[in-house]
Scaffold this active site. Sequence first.
Site, short mmCIF file in Angstrom:
data_model
loop_
_atom_site.label_atom_id
_atom_site.label_comp_id
_atom_site.label_asym_id
_atom_site.label_seq_id
_atom_site.Cartn_x
_atom_site.Cartn_y
_atom_site.Cartn_z
CB CYS A 168 -7.74 11.21 -19.18
SG CYS A 168 -8.50 10.45 -20.64
CG HIS A 195 -11.27 12.36 -14.92
ND1 HIS A 195 -11.90 12.31 -16.15
CD2 HIS A 195 -11.60 13.57 -14.36
CE1 HIS A 195 -12.59 13.43 -16.32
NE2 HIS A 195 -12.42 14.21 -15.26
CB CYS A 245 -3.13 3.05 -17.15
SG CYS A 245 -3.51 1.89 -15.83
CB CYS A 253 -14.54 6.30 -19.20
SG CYS A 253 -12.80 6.39 -18.77
CB CYS A 298 -7.94 0.79 -21.78
SG CYS A 298 -7.35 -0.74 -21.02
CB CYS A 305 -8.89 -3.54 -14.06
SG CYS A 305 -7.34 -2.84 -14.68
CB CYS A 364 -0.17 -10.61 -12.19
SG CYS A 364 -1.63 -9.63 -11.76
CB CYS A 367 -6.49 -15.61 -15.28
SG CYS A 367 -5.91 -13.89 -15.38
CB CYS A 369 -7.41 -6.81 -13.99
SG CYS A 369 -7.89 -8.49 -14.52
CB CYS A 408 -10.70 3.53 -17.51
SG CYS A 408 -10.21 2.91 -15.88
CB CYS A 458 -14.62 12.81 -22.86
SG CYS A 458 -14.78 12.15 -21.19
CB CYS A 494 -7.27 -11.86 -7.99
SG CYS A 494 -8.04 -11.95 -9.61
#
Length: 304
Positions: A225, A222, A260, A251, A272, A282, A55, A52, A185, A279, A245, A147
């Site tokens: 987090c 995790h 992330c 998640c 996220c 992705c 990226c 798509c 993603c 999560c 949580c 992808c």
Amino acid sequence: MPRITRREFLERSVKLAAMMGLGATAAPRIAESLEQLAAGQAPVVWLQGQSCSGCSVSFLNADSPTPAEILTGSISLRFHSTLSTATGEIGMEIVHRMIQEGGFYLVVEGSIPAGMPEACKMGEESIASLVSRSAQKANAVIAIGACAAFGGIPAAENNPTGAVSVPRFLENEGIAKPLIRLPGCPCHPDWLTGTLVHLLQFGLPELDGFNRPKMFYGRLIHEQCPRFADYERESFAQTLSSEGCLFKLGCLGPQTHADCTLRYWNSHTNTCIKAGAPCIGCASETFASKADFPFYRKGESNKA
């Protein structure tokens, strides 16, 4: 773009060293690799398969350095379907010349339609053929995004194009090159910039069993987090965006490797989980692989 000062250049190097998990003492070597990239000593060819273009969009959201700084001062990007000013026959001439000369870093975004090559073409040539020819002459191949790294949504179960990940495609073609997966993603811009700099200055980064750089994918989300304490206290959120949580809302942080929650997105402002959404995994190897893959699940009953 205004010319940056030596001080600004070194400050950028220190930021890059930090984002790669290296100390400030690595800044001089980071600066050296940036100079090599800017001087065109490490040209980059970016091809797009079934994707798509997320990226590419994510890359344009880079911060410190910004996309303009990366494209004009850090990376010798010889071709990109969207970002290159050269189009049509001129653009294809650049690609063919680069393949003939070799010695570049090949970035591939998107999966490869191995079962239906005509589903994705560029310049009257299938992307499968272009990736195959390019990879054979590249110094290394970087599969960027979910992808390209693992197949992602285009390669989900029952897909009509026979889409496969870039690593699987190269394996089927019998092409053995240094290969790095940067799943997600989309892929975080830091992961790509840091990987290119590491390749230039320090060689192939330390990789895990899936060829992912450990400096970015070495630990589970995790474990890093901000809501981990809530998990330990068994204080679980009952609805999206509520406190606690998010595990019982599906998640997938306990089975997804990425940083992330430490690196943050959108100019390092949010993630996220911090925004109250679970999560969805992705960056994991199983993301969207099954036809019934649930992006959001409920009713989780077991602890991680």
